[in-house]
Motif scaffolding. Sequence first.
Motif, mmCIF file in Angstrom:
data_model
loop_
_atom_site.group_PDB
_atom_site.id
_atom_site.type_symbol
_atom_site.label_atom_id
_atom_site.label_comp_id
_atom_site.label_asym_id
_atom_site.label_seq_id
_atom_site.Cartn_x
_atom_site.Cartn_y
_atom_site.Cartn_z
ATOM 1 N N THR A 162 0.843 -1.189 0.000
ATOM 2 C CA THR A 162 0.000 0.000 0.000
ATOM 3 C C THR A 162 0.881 1.242 0.000
ATOM 4 O OG1 THR A 162 -1.793 -1.137 1.172
ATOM 5 C CG2 THR A 162 -1.768 1.272 1.277
ATOM 6 N N ALA A 163 0.565 2.205 -0.865
ATOM 7 C CA ALA A 163 1.297 3.477 -0.895
ATOM 8 C C ALA A 163 0.871 4.280 0.336
ATOM 9 C CB ALA A 163 1.005 4.233 -2.184
ATOM 10 N N ARG A 164 1.689 4.235 1.379
ATOM 11 C CA ARG A 164 1.250 4.704 2.689
ATOM 12 C C ARG A 164 1.400 6.199 2.901
ATOM 13 N NH1 ARG A 164 4.426 0.569 6.515
ATOM 14 N NH2 ARG A 164 3.929 2.206 8.051
ATOM 15 N N ARG A 165 2.318 6.841 2.196
ATOM 16 C CA ARG A 165 2.497 8.278 2.435
ATOM 17 C C ARG A 165 2.761 8.996 1.116
ATOM 18 N NH1 ARG A 165 8.023 9.848 3.167
ATOM 19 N NH2 ARG A 165 9.465 8.105 2.904
ATOM 20 N N PRO A 166 2.277 10.246 0.996
ATOM 21 C CA PRO A 166 2.504 10.983 -0.248
ATOM 22 C C PRO A 166 3.944 11.469 -0.327
ATOM 23 C CG PRO A 166 1.385 12.383 1.354
ATOM 24 C CD PRO A 166 1.491 11.011 1.976
ATOM 25 N N GLY A 167 4.433 11.620 -1.538
ATOM 26 C CA GLY A 167 5.792 12.110 -1.735
ATOM 27 C C GLY A 167 6.374 11.642 -3.044
ATOM 28 N N THR A 168 7.661 11.901 -3.206
ATOM 29 C CA THR A 168 8.388 11.566 -4.426
ATOM 30 C C THR A 168 9.460 10.547 -4.088
ATOM 31 O OG1 THR A 168 8.063 13.852 -5.131
ATOM 32 C CG2 THR A 168 9.568 12.523 -6.427
ATOM 33 N N PHE A 169 9.501 9.447 -4.823
ATOM 34 C CA PHE A 169 10.397 8.344 -4.540
ATOM 35 C C PHE A 169 11.061 7.882 -5.845
ATOM 36 C CE2 PHE A 169 6.577 8.239 -1.868
ATOM 37 C CZ PHE A 169 7.136 8.536 -0.630
#
Length: 460
Positions: A162-169
């Motif tokens: 699950t994509a748990r937190r917003p941001g750039t990876f």
Amino acid sequence: MNRRHFFNRAATAGMGAVAAASVSRVAMAALPEPASMAHAGTAAPLAPPNGRPYNPVVTLNGWTLPWRMNNGVKEFHLVAEPVVREMAPGFKANMWGYNGQSPGPTIEVVEGDRVRIFVTNRLPEHTSIHWHGQRLPNGMDGVAGLNQPAIPVGKTFVYEFTARRPGTFMYHPHADEMTQMAMGMMGFWVTHPKEKHPMIEAVDRDFVFLLNAYDIEPGSMTPKIMTMLDFNLWSWNSRIFPGIDPLVVRRNDRVRIRVGNLTMTNHPIHLHGHEFTVTGTDGGPTPKAARWPEVTTDVAVGQMRQLEFVADEEGDWAFHCHKSHHTMNAMGHNVPTMLGVDHRGLIQKIQKSAPDYMVMGERGMADMGSMEMPIPDNTTPMMTGKGPYGGVEMGGMFSVLKVRSDQKPGDYKDPGWYRQPPGTQAYEWKGAPPEAARAGAGPGGGAEVNIRKPSGHSGH
């Protein structure tokens, strides 16, 4: 882009997904069809066809990977494979990448999405994928030998979390990493917030690209994977200027630029004409109280920096790495400095046996931008690029932010060169120049120097 039947293929219910477990031949028939990209231009943003809505990013000289929905799960298919990447017009390189390109396509999801990524290995050796900066189960982290067996040649593995937190990876291999990353295996991942976020503002234009570097001998096509520091090609998304597309925006747009660094050194990224703030890292959004205005920010190895500004100054503004050698192409490191050396007699003698011999560096290197000296096939000039007033004399990590008042919202087409209004451009002075001030001049006109020899450590 090969997207034939991509969104229309029937999803197969009940397909399990376990990291570090290869997919059977029967299950392979139910995989999402792998999309691929054949050209090196900047693709238009991919508006989400289903799932939670979000404002899509624009990958500089790249594209976003399509997905399909399967029982509420977003399914992607990455194919690790050898690719040929055009780094600049007329100059191609043998690389390893994903879905036909290096870097691979950007993956865009929304916070809270359940994501399933099928990874098929078409390389000549095993591989894996590490999801750089993500919070996920340990067995999905992608370090071969530590969290999972490596993906064998010809096999497909599945990662699900699950994509748990917003941001750039970012994503990249964690198997034979020295070889595979030196050959161009990497990509961007963006997780958009699912709702209004106190530290993430809405923007009008959102660009992403990766910093990467290669050592490719002039005339060859394959990077030297053993190079540690002396790279000769510094690139954005495996493109070098003038092959890097401009960042086209409308005047007064709020602009976000996400930059990830997977090279072997840091890069001070500098923007002309505007101030920006660093609003995020791969660790997440930067608290507003910790932000300050900058025109240059350093992006260290393995880091991501998210820059934001209002594009309120019209014009063509340089945007580049501020390490001067990183804005040059195919540069050698063993060339002696020849400033001030008169070659004229020597040149005539050498040209009797080598008619193509040319001087390098007698008056500086600017002449290299316009010289028509012969170079090997499949090589790009060291300093190149043409502007409306002559040679730009740049290469490598360099592009242009193009701000226009008449650019339509959502329009990313290159508007051409900016024409400065009368009275707003530097010009040649025709009269007598004023007397130049000289630093350090004393009453007698000479420099005055006082020397005091050190006498111990008293007073320290």
